[in-house]
Design an enzyme around this catalytic site. Structure first.
Site, mmCIF file in Angstrom:
data_model
loop_
_atom_site.group_PDB
_atom_site.id
_atom_site.type_symbol
_atom_site.label_atom_id
_atom_site.label_comp_id
_atom_site.label_asym_id
_atom_site.label_seq_id
_atom_site.Cartn_x
_atom_site.Cartn_y
_atom_site.Cartn_z
ATOM 1 N N GLU A 1 -26.080 -27.728 18.437
ATOM 2 C CA GLU A 1 -25.986 -28.888 19.311
ATOM 3 C C GLU A 1 -25.757 -28.437 20.757
ATOM 4 O O GLU A 1 -24.790 -27.744 21.043
ATOM 5 C CB GLU A 1 -24.822 -29.772 18.853
ATOM 6 C CG GLU A 1 -24.783 -31.083 19.567
ATOM 7 C CD GLU A 1 -23.627 -31.960 19.110
ATOM 8 O OE1 GLU A 1 -22.517 -31.439 18.896
ATOM 9 O OE2 GLU A 1 -23.834 -33.174 18.968
ATOM 10 N N LYS B 1 -5.708 -40.856 21.096
ATOM 11 C CA LYS B 1 -5.710 -39.769 22.086
ATOM 12 C C LYS B 1 -7.097 -39.635 22.696
ATOM 13 O O LYS B 1 -8.023 -39.151 22.055
ATOM 14 C CB LYS B 1 -5.317 -38.425 21.451
ATOM 15 C CG LYS B 1 -5.049 -37.387 22.533
ATOM 16 C CD LYS B 1 -5.136 -35.974 22.070
ATOM 17 C CE LYS B 1 -6.524 -35.400 22.053
ATOM 18 N NZ LYS B 1 -7.211 -35.350 23.351
ATOM 19 N N GLY C 1 -13.560 -30.950 13.864
ATOM 20 C CA GLY C 1 -13.461 -31.779 12.660
ATOM 21 C C GLY C 1 -12.874 -30.992 11.487
ATOM 22 O O GLY C 1 -12.041 -31.499 10.735
ATOM 23 N N CYS D 1 -23.992 -37.735 20.571
ATOM 24 C CA CYS D 1 -24.109 -37.076 19.265
ATOM 25 C C CYS D 1 -25.420 -37.457 18.589
ATOM 26 O O CYS D 1 -25.948 -36.706 17.792
ATOM 27 C CB CYS D 1 -22.927 -37.474 18.407
ATOM 28 S SG CYS D 1 -22.727 -39.251 18.370
ATOM 29 N N GLU E 1 -16.617 -38.390 12.705
ATOM 30 C CA GLU E 1 -17.918 -38.597 13.359
ATOM 31 C C GLU E 1 -18.164 -37.336 14.182
ATOM 32 O O GLU E 1 -17.582 -37.164 15.242
ATOM 33 C CB GLU E 1 -17.871 -39.816 14.292
ATOM 34 C CG GLU E 1 -17.474 -41.110 13.634
ATOM 35 C CD GLU E 1 -18.537 -41.639 12.689
ATOM 36 O OE1 GLU E 1 -19.646 -41.091 12.637
ATOM 37 O OE2 GLU E 1 -18.230 -42.610 11.970
ATOM 38 N N GLY F 1 -15.860 -36.066 17.467
ATOM 39 C CA GLY F 1 -15.885 -34.844 18.265
ATOM 40 C C GLY F 1 -16.753 -33.806 17.593
ATOM 41 O O GLY F 1 -17.613 -34.129 16.774
ATOM 42 N N SER F 2 -16.493 -32.553 17.921
ATOM 43 C CA SER F 2 -17.370 -31.490 17.422
ATOM 44 C C SER F 2 -17.072 -31.176 15.954
ATOM 45 O O SER F 2 -15.976 -31.439 15.453
ATOM 46 C CB SER F 2 -17.187 -30.237 18.274
ATOM 47 O OG SER F 2 -15.861 -29.799 18.165
ATOM 48 N N THR F 3 -18.032 -30.575 15.307
ATOM 49 C CA THR F 3 -17.868 -30.222 13.889
ATOM 50 C C THR F 3 -16.758 -29.187 13.722
ATOM 51 O O THR F 3 -15.967 -29.263 12.778
ATOM 52 C CB THR F 3 -19.221 -29.720 13.343
ATOM 53 O OG1 THR F 3 -20.163 -30.802 13.458
ATOM 54 C CG2 THR F 3 -19.124 -29.298 11.897
HETATM 55 P P1 NAD Z 1 -14.113 -31.646 20.755
HETATM 56 O O1 NAD Z 1 -14.140 -31.562 19.289
HETATM 57 O O2 NAD Z 1 -13.830 -30.407 21.537
HETATM 58 O O3 NAD Z 1 -13.027 -32.699 21.262
HETATM 59 C C1 NAD Z 1 -12.982 -34.007 20.792
HETATM 60 C C2 NAD Z 1 -11.552 -34.502 20.834
HETATM 61 O O4 NAD Z 1 -10.769 -33.708 19.951
HETATM 62 C C3 NAD Z 1 -10.895 -34.391 22.203
HETATM 63 O O5 NAD Z 1 -10.020 -35.490 22.382
HETATM 64 C C4 NAD Z 1 -10.078 -33.115 22.080
HETATM 65 O O6 NAD Z 1 -8.955 -33.079 22.941
HETATM 66 C C5 NAD Z 1 -9.644 -33.191 20.618
HETATM 67 N N1 NAD Z 1 -9.302 -31.904 20.010
HETATM 68 C C6 NAD Z 1 -9.743 -30.672 20.330
HETATM 69 N N2 NAD Z 1 -9.160 -29.749 19.523
HETATM 70 C C7 NAD Z 1 -8.351 -30.413 18.674
HETATM 71 C C8 NAD Z 1 -7.503 -30.024 17.599
HETATM 72 N N3 NAD Z 1 -7.362 -28.746 17.235
HETATM 73 N N4 NAD Z 1 -6.836 -30.983 16.926
HETATM 74 C C9 NAD Z 1 -6.968 -32.283 17.261
HETATM 75 N N5 NAD Z 1 -7.741 -32.713 18.281
HETATM 76 C C10 NAD Z 1 -8.437 -31.796 18.984
HETATM 77 O O7 NAD Z 1 -15.481 -32.285 21.166
HETATM 78 P P2 NAD Z 1 -16.029 -32.513 22.625
HETATM 79 O O8 NAD Z 1 -16.671 -31.248 23.072
HETATM 80 O O9 NAD Z 1 -14.979 -33.124 23.474
HETATM 81 O O10 NAD Z 1 -17.122 -33.657 22.342
HETATM 82 C C11 NAD Z 1 -18.422 -33.384 22.042
HETATM 83 C C12 NAD Z 1 -18.641 -33.429 20.538
HETATM 84 O O11 NAD Z 1 -18.367 -34.729 20.026
HETATM 85 C C13 NAD Z 1 -20.080 -33.154 20.177
HETATM 86 O O12 NAD Z 1 -20.149 -32.279 19.097
HETATM 87 C C14 NAD Z 1 -20.603 -34.513 19.782
HETATM 88 O O13 NAD Z 1 -21.686 -34.503 18.923
HETATM 89 C C15 NAD Z 1 -19.424 -35.132 19.164
HETATM 90 N N6 NAD Z 1 -19.583 -36.582 19.122
HETATM 91 C C16 NAD Z 1 -19.814 -37.185 17.924
HETATM 92 C C17 NAD Z 1 -20.007 -38.554 17.851
HETATM 93 C C18 NAD Z 1 -20.273 -39.238 16.542
HETATM 94 O O14 NAD Z 1 -20.065 -40.430 16.459
HETATM 95 N N7 NAD Z 1 -20.713 -38.554 15.516
HETATM 96 C C19 NAD Z 1 -19.974 -39.319 19.016
HETATM 97 C C20 NAD Z 1 -19.758 -38.670 20.218
HETATM 98 C C21 NAD Z 1 -19.551 -37.301 20.260
#
Ligand code: NAD
Length: 487
Positions: A381, A172, A230, A281, A247, A225-227
């Site tokens: 962040e 996704k 996660g 990130c 991640e 994605g975000s913590t």
């Molecule tokens: P986010 O967590 O809002 O979204 C990431 C993904 O998760 C998107 O596809 C979103 O649609 C999905 N998502 C959102 N809510 C969900 C839920 N309840 N259940 C399942 N999926 C869901 O993050 P963002 O704002 O899109 O991205 C930025 C974040 O990603 C930052 O915190 C960044 O540090 C992190 N990031 C981490 C890495 C790494 O490798 N550690 C790499 C890139 C980005």
């Protein structure tokens, strides 16, 4: 432009027929309406992946590898148009998508293509009369959820190892930036990946993402994605105890010691935070300067930051494009206000550029803020071209500040002192450390964090490990009839 979901080897409409608009971050104009995956579409995609799993996992590993290698070649043939598509959708400057995103995507698929038939098991030296061997077996159907900051590269980071290991995938992409991922699906179909091995289902996190994370037919979720999200993924995964790899966010400390070679440290620190508008990130978003060289460093750093060419990502001269969404631009601007309220000093930027040609886009000037290590802007962040600068007196204090957040993803240090370099790298609570460089990544080198930055590793043999199970097989090779009670 209208797009469909990629399920079972074909592009199909979403069951409920709803769509999501995708905007050009340069000027806010619509560029696509993408079919929106919801629960019923995720169910279809998981069923397709499950049906494809037996044949895919039994296929000779070298043949799986060959498909990944063909895909890498096909990406390179298509590199010009993939780079434009990625720039259009994400706002990454074309010079980056051409020079980094596309080549790195091809390189990562190629690396895992080569890896497919090199995942060996082991033979364990056990007691006489028995042979014990350990096989690495694929997990099954893997759900992968990625954010919007490097969508093209994430296709290879996520799918490369999963497919090489013999898993099938439901990926996704983020709702904001699905276009390059859908194009990769097209290329995969073209080079001959069997139907159902890969399924691409763009949709919102709270619906499509959550359903995928909860799905009983999914054996592992790999999430970037975000913590905060996660944590939700971990909870959602509990139903069938699926494996989880996370991640998550970061707040990279970038330490410049008094004995650093300043011209290199200045250039490297600018790349650490301003590349991809700081939407990384592993960005070096906390700049820790030894008090003796802080002024000299800042003098050069601020000049460099002020000279960065901010503009239309499609212009090959542009060095920094817009942020990927209006909402995110507002979030980063909020942190500029927070910095001010906390008594921080905005040394540069803090607002959108004044250029009228950029006024409809989601732009922000390179921003440098002087702040204290405990301030919110040094702890949370921001994920933008926003660096918080603070000073330290000695090595001990630098390490304490560097380790003083909940995150532990990437961090760097600049020094010409050999022993200090390794001593500090060793002391940093961080999944990755860069010495006299920053944000280096390579498909062979493990990528991931500790603490609130998540767990599990992408890249390298570590990734293959995370996408397989260890299956232990015991064989009785003794000629004797065994006693009823084990020896
Ligand atoms: P986010 O967590 O809002 O979204 C990431 C993904 O998760 C998107 O596809 C979103 O649609 C999905 N998502 C959102 N809510 C969900 C839920 N309840 N259940 C399942 N999926 C869901 O993050 P963002 O704002 O899109 O991205 C930025 C974040 O990603 C930052 O915190 C960044 O540090 C992190 N990031 C981490 C890495 C790494 O490798 N550690 C790499 C890139 C980005």
């Amino acid at each position: 432009m209208q797009t469909k979901l990629f399920i079972g080897g074909a592009f199909v409409d979403a069951v409920e027929g709803t769509t999501i608009p995708v905007l050009n971050p340069h000027d806010g104009s619509p560029i696509a309406d993408i079919a929106e995956a919801r629960a019923a579409d995720i169910d279809r995609a998981v069923a397709a992946a499950r049906a494809a799993f037996p044949a895919w996992s039994r296929m000779a590993a070298a043949d799986r590898g060959r498909l990944l290698l063909k895909l890498a070649d096909r990406i390179e043939e298509d590199s010009a148009s993939l780079a434009r598509l990625e720039s259009l959708d994400t706002g990454h400057p074309l010079r980056d998508t051409r020079g980094l995103d596309v080549p790195r995507t091809a390189a990562t698929f190629r690396y895992f293509g080569g890896m497919a038939d090199k995942v060996q098991g082991s033979v364990v030296p056990v007691e006489a009369g028995f042979l014990n061997y350990v096989q690495r077996t694929p997990l099954g159907v893997v759900g992968q959820i990625v954010p919007w900051n490097f969508p093209l590269m994430f296709t290879s980071w996520k799918m490369g190892p999963a497919l090489a290991a013999g898993n099938t995938v439901v990926l996704k992409p983020a709702e904001l930036t699905p276009l390059s991922t859908l194009r990769i699906a097209e290329l995969m179909a073209e080079v001959g990946f069997p139907p159902g091995v890969v399924n691409i289902v763009p949709g919102y996190g709270a619906t499509a993402g959550q359903h995928l994370a909860e799905h009983p037919g999914v054996d592992k979720i790999a999430f970037t994605g975000s913590t905060a999200t996660g944590r939700r993924i971990v909870q959602a995964s509990a139903g069938n105890l699926k494996r989880v790899q996370l991640e998550l966010g970061g707040k990279g400390a970038n330490i410049v010691f008094e004995d650093a070679f300043l011209p290199a440290a200045i250039n490297g620190s600018a790349f650490a935070i301003f590349h991809n508008q700081g939407q990384a990130c592993i960005a070096g978003s906390r700049l820790l300067l030894h008090e003796k060289i802080a002024d000299a460093f800042l003098d050069g750093f601020l000049k460099l930051a002020a000279s960065i060419r901010v503009g239309d990502p499609m212009d090959p001269a542009t060095e920094m494009g817009p942020l990927t969404s209006r909402q995110h631009q507002e979030r980063v601007l909020t942190y500029c206000r927070i910095a001010h309220q906390e008594g921080g000093e905005i040394l540069l930027g803090g607002m959108p550029p004044q250029d009228y040609a950029l006024s409809k886009g989601f732009y922000l000037q390179p921003t440098v803020v002087r702040a204290q290590p405990q301030d919110r802007v040094c702890q949370e962040e921001v994920f933008g071209p926003f660096v918080a600068v603070s000073t330290f007196k000695n090595e001990e204090e630098a390490i304490a500040i560097a380790n003083g957040t909940e995150y532990g993803l990437g961090g760097g240090l600049w020094t010409q002192h050999l022993q200090r370099a390794h001593r500090v790298a060793n002391a940093m609570r961080s999944g990755m450390v860069w010495i006299n460089c920053y944000k280096r990544v390579n498909p062979g080198s493990p990528f991931g964090g500790i603490g609130q930055s998540g767990y599990g590793r992408e890249m390298g043999f570590e990734a293959m490990h995370d996408y397989t199970d260890a299956k232990s097989v015991w064989v009785n090779v003794d000629a004797q009839i065994p006693p009823w009670y084990p020896r």
